[in-house]
Design a protein around this motif. Structure first.
Motif, PDB file in Angstrom:
ATOM      1  N   PHE A  95      19.723  14.179  12.734  1.00  0.00           N
ATOM      2  CA  PHE A  95      18.649  15.094  12.377  1.00  0.00           C
ATOM      3  C   PHE A  95      19.223  16.357  11.745  1.00  0.00           C
ATOM      4  CE2 PHE A  95      17.407  12.750  16.141  1.00  0.00           C
ATOM      5  CZ  PHE A  95      16.099  12.358  15.894  1.00  0.00           C
ATOM      6  N   GLU A  96      18.523  16.878  10.750  1.00  0.00           N
ATOM      7  CA  GLU A  96      18.853  18.223  10.280  1.00  0.00           C
ATOM      8  C   GLU A  96      18.104  19.212  11.159  1.00  0.00           C
ATOM      9  OE1 GLU A  96      18.598  21.141   6.354  1.00  0.00           O
ATOM     10  OE2 GLU A  96      18.408  18.963   6.111  1.00  0.00           O
ATOM     11  N   LEU A  97      18.819  20.175  11.691  1.00  0.00           N
ATOM     12  CA  LEU A  97      18.211  21.143  12.589  1.00  0.00           C
ATOM     13  C   LEU A  97      17.521  22.254  11.803  1.00  0.00           C
ATOM     14  CD1 LEU A  97      21.108  21.350  15.170  1.00  0.00           C
ATOM     15  CD2 LEU A  97      18.862  20.322  15.548  1.00  0.00           C
ATOM     16  N   PRO A  98      16.372  22.713  12.272  1.00  0.00           N
ATOM     17  CA  PRO A  98      15.653  23.781  11.560  1.00  0.00           C
ATOM     18  C   PRO A  98      16.402  25.093  11.652  1.00  0.00           C
ATOM     19  CG  PRO A  98      14.643  23.353  13.687  1.00  0.00           C
ATOM     20  CD  PRO A  98      15.686  22.299  13.504  1.00  0.00           C
ATOM     21  N   PRO A  99      16.075  26.043  10.775  1.00  0.00           N
ATOM     22  CA  PRO A  99      16.734  27.364  10.820  1.00  0.00           C
ATOM     23  C   PRO A  99      16.526  28.026  12.167  1.00  0.00           C
ATOM     24  CG  PRO A  99      15.487  27.093   8.785  1.00  0.00           C
ATOM     25  CD  PRO A  99      15.105  25.938   9.677  1.00  0.00           C
ATOM     26  N   GLN A 100      17.537  28.742  12.603  1.00  0.00           N
ATOM     27  CA  GLN A 100      17.488  29.464  13.864  1.00  0.00           C
ATOM     28  C   GLN A 100      17.906  30.908  13.627  1.00  0.00           C
ATOM     29  OE1 GLN A 100      16.601  28.424  16.963  1.00  0.00           O
ATOM     30  NE2 GLN A 100      16.075  26.351  16.252  1.00  0.00           N
ATOM     31  N   PRO A 101      17.576  31.812  14.561  1.00  0.00           N
ATOM     32  CA  PRO A 101      18.082  33.185  14.447  1.00  0.00           C
ATOM     33  C   PRO A 101      19.603  33.181  14.411  1.00  0.00           C
ATOM     34  CG  PRO A 101      16.411  33.008  16.170  1.00  0.00           C
ATOM     35  CD  PRO A 101      16.734  31.605  15.746  1.00  0.00           C
ATOM     36  N   GLY A 161      31.816  32.761  10.996  1.00  0.00           N
ATOM     37  CA  GLY A 161      30.382  32.493  11.027  1.00  0.00           C
ATOM     38  C   GLY A 161      30.071  31.042  11.355  1.00  0.00           C
ATOM     39  N   ARG A 162      30.846  30.137  10.800  1.00  0.00           N
ATOM     40  CA  ARG A 162      30.646  28.714  11.089  1.00  0.00           C
ATOM     41  C   ARG A 162      31.003  28.389  12.533  1.00  0.00           C
ATOM     42  NH1 ARG A 162      33.449  27.023   5.318  1.00  0.00           N
ATOM     43  NH2 ARG A 162      31.741  27.859   4.046  1.00  0.00           N
ATOM     44  N   LEU A 163      32.042  29.028  13.035  1.00  0.00           N
ATOM     45  CA  LEU A 163      32.432  28.821  14.418  1.00  0.00           C
ATOM     46  C   LEU A 163      31.328  29.307  15.359  1.00  0.00           C
ATOM     47  CD1 LEU A 163      34.648  28.007  16.454  1.00  0.00           C
ATOM     48  CD2 LEU A 163      35.467  30.367  16.336  1.00  0.00           C
ATOM     49  N   GLU A 164      30.757  30.455  15.065  1.00  0.00           N
ATOM     50  CA  GLU A 164      29.667  30.978  15.897  1.00  0.00           C
ATOM     51  C   GLU A 164      28.476  30.034  15.896  1.00  0.00           C
ATOM     52  OE1 GLU A 164      30.569  35.788  15.495  1.00  0.00           O
ATOM     53  OE2 GLU A 164      29.193  34.805  14.077  1.00  0.00           O
ATOM     54  N   ALA A 165      28.151  29.468  14.725  1.00  0.00           N
ATOM     55  CA  ALA A 165      27.036  28.522  14.643  1.00  0.00           C
ATOM     56  C   ALA A 165      27.313  27.267  15.463  1.00  0.00           C
ATOM     57  CB  ALA A 165      26.771  28.153  13.190  1.00  0.00           C
ATOM     58  N   LEU A 166      28.541  26.760  15.370  1.00  0.00           N
ATOM     59  CA  LEU A 166      28.912  25.569  16.136  1.00  0.00           C
ATOM     60  C   LEU A 166      28.833  25.817  17.642  1.00  0.00           C
ATOM     61  CD1 LEU A 166      32.039  23.875  14.486  1.00  0.00           C
ATOM     62  CD2 LEU A 166      29.844  22.815  14.993  1.00  0.00           C
ATOM     63  N   LEU A 167      29.378  26.941  18.072  1.00  0.00           N
ATOM     64  CA  LEU A 167      29.382  27.238  19.507  1.00  0.00           C
ATOM     65  C   LEU A 167      27.967  27.460  20.031  1.00  0.00           C
ATOM     66  CD1 LEU A 167      32.473  29.613  19.688  1.00  0.00           C
ATOM     67  CD2 LEU A 167      32.317  27.291  20.596  1.00  0.00           C
ATOM     68  N   ASP A 168      27.116  28.088  19.227  1.00  0.00           N
ATOM     69  CA  ASP A 168      25.731  28.318  19.632  1.00  0.00           C
ATOM     70  C   ASP A 168      25.003  26.991  19.799  1.00  0.00           C
ATOM     71  OD1 ASP A 168      23.303  29.848  20.102  1.00  0.00           O
ATOM     72  OD2 ASP A 168      22.704  29.247  18.075  1.00  0.00           O
ATOM     73  N   LEU A 169      25.168  26.087  18.814  1.00  0.00           N
ATOM     74  CA  LEU A 169      24.521  24.779  18.895  1.00  0.00           C
ATOM     75  C   LEU A 169      25.057  23.977  20.080  1.00  0.00           C
ATOM     76  CD1 LEU A 169      24.371  23.757  15.137  1.00  0.00           C
ATOM     77  CD2 LEU A 169      22.426  24.098  16.654  1.00  0.00           C
ATOM     78  N   ARG A 170      26.345  24.049  20.279  1.00  0.00           N
ATOM     79  CA  ARG A 170      26.974  23.309  21.383  1.00  0.00           C
ATOM     80  C   ARG A 170      26.445  23.800  22.723  1.00  0.00           C
ATOM     81  NH1 ARG A 170      32.044  23.848  24.265  1.00  0.00           N
ATOM     82  NH2 ARG A 170      33.037  21.815  24.633  1.00  0.00           N
ATOM     83  N   ALA A 171      26.299  25.111  22.845  1.00  0.00           N
ATOM     84  CA  ALA A 171      25.789  25.676  24.095  1.00  0.00           C
ATOM     85  C   ALA A 171      24.338  25.265  24.329  1.00  0.00           C
ATOM     86  CB  ALA A 171      25.912  27.204  24.068  1.00  0.00           C
ATOM     87  N   ARG A 172      23.529  25.307  23.260  1.00  0.00           N
ATOM     88  CA  ARG A 172      22.125  24.926  23.421  1.00  0.00           C
ATOM     89  C   ARG A 172      21.994  23.441  23.732  1.00  0.00           C
ATOM     90  NH1 ARG A 172      18.615  25.308  19.452  1.00  0.00           N
ATOM     91  NH2 ARG A 172      20.011  25.612  17.689  1.00  0.00           N
ATOM     92  N   LEU A 173      22.869  22.652  23.154  1.00  0.00           N
ATOM     93  CA  LEU A 173      22.855  21.217  23.421  1.00  0.00           C
ATOM     94  C   LEU A 173      23.174  20.943  24.883  1.00  0.00           C
ATOM     95  CD1 LEU A 173      22.560  18.407  22.140  1.00  0.00           C
ATOM     96  CD2 LEU A 173      24.993  18.463  21.641  1.00  0.00           C
ATOM     97  N   ARG A 174      24.130  21.669  25.429  1.00  0.00           N
ATOM     98  CA  ARG A 174      24.505  21.477  26.834  1.00  0.00           C
ATOM     99  C   ARG A 174      23.424  22.003  27.781  1.00  0.00           C
ATOM    100  NH1 ARG A 174      29.661  20.067  28.088  1.00  0.00           N
ATOM    101  NH2 ARG A 174      31.209  20.020  26.426  1.00  0.00           N
ATOM    102  N   GLU A 175      22.849  23.141  27.440  1.00  0.00           N
ATOM    103  CA  GLU A 175      21.913  23.796  28.352  1.00  0.00           C
ATOM    104  C   GLU A 175      20.513  23.173  28.299  1.00  0.00           C
ATOM    105  OE1 GLU A 175      22.025  27.872  27.279  1.00  0.00           O
ATOM    106  OE2 GLU A 175      24.128  28.122  27.858  1.00  0.00           O
ATOM    107  N   ALA A 176      20.018  22.952  27.074  1.00  0.00           N
ATOM    108  CA  ALA A 176      18.655  22.457  26.928  1.00  0.00           C
ATOM    109  C   ALA A 176      18.600  20.945  26.830  1.00  0.00           C
ATOM    110  CB  ALA A 176      18.007  23.090  25.686  1.00  0.00           C
ATOM    111  N   GLY A 177      19.710  20.334  26.453  1.00  0.00           N
ATOM    112  CA  GLY A 177      19.717  18.894  26.287  1.00  0.00           C
ATOM    113  C   GLY A 177      19.208  18.493  24.916  1.00  0.00           C
ATOM    114  N   GLU A 178      19.473  17.248  24.555  1.00  0.00           N
ATOM    115  CA  GLU A 178      19.086  16.761  23.239  1.00  0.00           C
ATOM    116  C   GLU A 178      17.583  16.726  23.063  1.00  0.00           C
ATOM    117  OE1 GLU A 178      20.994  13.029  22.427  1.00  0.00           O
ATOM    118  OE2 GLU A 178      22.674  13.634  23.669  1.00  0.00           O
ATOM    119  N   GLU A 179      16.850  16.438  24.133  1.00  0.00           N
ATOM    120  CA  GLU A 179      15.415  16.248  23.994  1.00  0.00           C
ATOM    121  C   GLU A 179      14.742  17.490  23.411  1.00  0.00           C
ATOM    122  OE1 GLU A 179      14.651  13.313  24.449  1.00  0.00           O
ATOM    123  OE2 GLU A 179      16.381  12.661  25.599  1.00  0.00           O
TER     124      GLU A 179
END
Length: 206
Positions: A95-101, A161-179
């Motif tokens: 999936f392409e993820l939508p824009p985020q803050p 900037g790319r590292l920050e985006a990766l870490l943010d997505l990784r954290a949200r994936l772990r915390e909120a889950g894929e669903e």
């Protein structure tokens, strides 16, 4: 910058093996097109492969590469883990993820920067100076690279900037889950209509 989520969903270990193959092939294709491909995978405890991964594509060719890899992906292969298993189709969704803050800033004390001589597409200048930069988040080992600018300073900022985006997505994936990440996306990827198909242990495209 384009952000993708790859997931094996609730599939068995063979689907995670397929995802590992997908990530390797995507990274190889990005190198051939001059696109930066930074990956942060969430490994599964069984060691067969990642259950999911977030990918940041940047630079020339990113949009085209994202279009190619977004959708359903099927690997047709006899199970390497269960030879007697009748199933041969193993699925991955992208999936392409939508824009985020903007993601939260990473502490520079946790980041190691490495410069290196850039190769590949981009002109002769890339091969003359160590202008490319890799930003490595020491606590996690996640890294991101930038090489498209002639200025090392500019590439450093891009890599961070790319590292920050990766870490943010990784954290949200772990915390909120894929669903929750998948929920609300405007695509409906159906496993019966795979966009990409690979076969055999060699993971050959068909």
């Amino acid at each position: 910058m384009i952000r993708l989520l790859f997931t094996s969903g609730h599939g068995p270990a063979e689907c995670r093996m397929a995802l590992a193959q997908v990530l390797r092939r995507l990274h190889a294709e990005s190198g051939a097109t001059g696109c930066e491909c930074d990956i942060a995978a969430v490994e599964h405890p069984d060691g067969a492969g990642p259950g999911s991964a977030v990918v940041v594509l940047s630079g020339d060719g990113a949009e085209q590469l994202a279009r190619r890899w977004t959708g359903g992906i099927v690997w047709v292969c006899k199970s390497p883990l269960r030879p007697r298993h009748p199933r041969k189709n193993w699925f991955v969704d992208a999936f392409e993820l939508p824009p985020q803050p903007p993601p939260p800033a990473v502490s520079l004390a946790d980041v190691r920067f490495e410069s290196f001589r850039a190769g590949g597409p981009g002109g002769q200048h890339q091969n003359k100076t160590e202008s490319a930069v890799r930003a490595i988040h020491v606590p996690t080992g996640v890294s991101a690279t930038a090489r498209e600018e002639r200025s090392q300073h500019r590439n450093r900022a891009l890599a961070l900037g790319r590292l920050e985006a990766l870490l943010d997505l990784r954290a949200r994936l772990r915390e909120a889950g894929e669903e929750r990440l998948i929920h609300g996306l405007h695509r409906d990827v159906r496993r019966g209509a795979a966009a990409l198909r690979f076969e055999g242990v060699e993971f050959k495209p068909v």
